[in-house]
Design an enzyme around this catalytic site. Sequence first.
Site: not given
Length: 517
Positions: A55, A231
């Site tokens: 992070g 997709d």
Amino acid sequence: MEKELVIVLDFGGQYNQLIARRVRECDVYCEVKPYTISLDELKSLNPKGIIFTGGPNSVYDDASPKYDGAIYELGIPILGICYGSQLMAYGLGGLVKTAPVSEYGHTETIVDKSSVLFKDINVSENDSTICWMSHTDYIAEVPEGFRAVAHTANCPVAAMECRERKLYAVQFHPEVMHTREGIKMLRNFVYDVCGCSGDWKMDSFANATIKQLREKIGSGKVLCALSGGVDSSVAAVLLSKAVGKQLTCVFVDHGLLRKNEGDEVEQVFGPNGNYELNFIRVNAQERYYKKLAGVTEPEKKRKIIGEEFIRVFEEEAKKIGSVDFLVQGTIYPDVIESGLGDSAVIKSHHNVGGLPSVVDFKEIIEPLRMLFKDEVRKVGRELGIPDYLVDRQPFPGPGLGIRIIGEVTPEKVRIVQEADYIYREEIAKAGADKGLGQYYAALTNMRSVGVMGDFRTYDYAVALRAVCTSDFMTAEAAELPWEVLSKVTNRIVNEVKGVNRVLYDCTGKPPATIEFE
Ligand code: XMP
């Protein structure tokens, strides 16, 4: 038997889904959960292991994401990565400091091979391997009971472990390909530390998803946004297998498709096709061209195309009546590149960032939202979708609209369609598509002077693009054989009216993107 599960606890890093995907590649099911999930909820999932992500924060910022320290007492194995490693060190009484030298990129890392994390990894003579680093803070002192098991020239604790408590941490990123032995390290963690046996395969994903969809949808009606690409085709087949004729696939021909594509899609999914579903083709070309007239800014074009899609769907849904769910084939790279979550906006992928805020459906279902493209292909194969469809190169939702730089006009669409058709035809003839992730022709907004016969021309330049990539997050320009390029160039300038120049795009991603806009 309960399925083995590893949880990735998301502290806001760039690679969270990539970590989950790497674990799934080890045949262990893995899901990402936000760091805001409560300890009780986390426990109720009964994970075999937990991975803390990286992070952008420093553990010393008050606002930085933290987690209940009781997590270390659960007896569940934990692997901290980057920020996650610092969080573990800090939370257990170690010392985290700003490193005198930040490390970024490929870094020689000396490992202690007695740590189970490094079991069977390949090292050079001095026990080193290349790991990928990206940090400004580092662990200066390990917490009590831990030992450092890797270091670099500038980082005394590149990895640490407390074997008894099954707590492990690495400063580098094992999930990225640049960490040469990273996958093995993750594998060692999930198998040797967490004790997973690898009971999960992609067909488990397909079966579990079909079951979940059936439960969620019940007897409701579903509308699927079908583009004919990999997709949305995989999403449509999942839905067709889950709820059959409760599903209506709406295929919008927005006039920005490749040559002949509309008819091809209709052949596969239409009434004479292979699947149990309702199929509607909406010919919306004129409507799109009108909306796009005079618009040149890429994000604006994307938003218009995305919004118009939703409007068309809403209209179709109204005709069908009481449609509860809208299904979209959104996949993970679409989600992060659109800047949902905390990462920066690169482009608004239509289906995601382009979605208007008021949508006239009860719920949007995106069954592939957590998968990468190659994982979607695997699911497609598991579902028995023919290879030629599954292996089809990706085609973006906004279609040729983002392959025409500047204003979109029917004339420019014709030019790109013809040029792209020739390009694809010649690549197929030469068998040059092996290893290519995506290739297409685009229309630059540049006109330049040329000469044809005895006449001066002032026409458009077509740009050819071909990239090698498997995850579509990064890509390299492909080294296409010159014979293919020159043949394509010849044919395009001879056969496509309005083009007098052909360029080849040599740029990788980053710094460019795969599409032009
Ligand atoms: P970029 O251009 O962002 O493309 O490097 C990465 C991959 O995503 C595809 N792409 C899209 N797909 N809707 C989609 O469904 C979109 O708006 C969109 N924009 C880009 C692109 O073709 C490539 O495969």
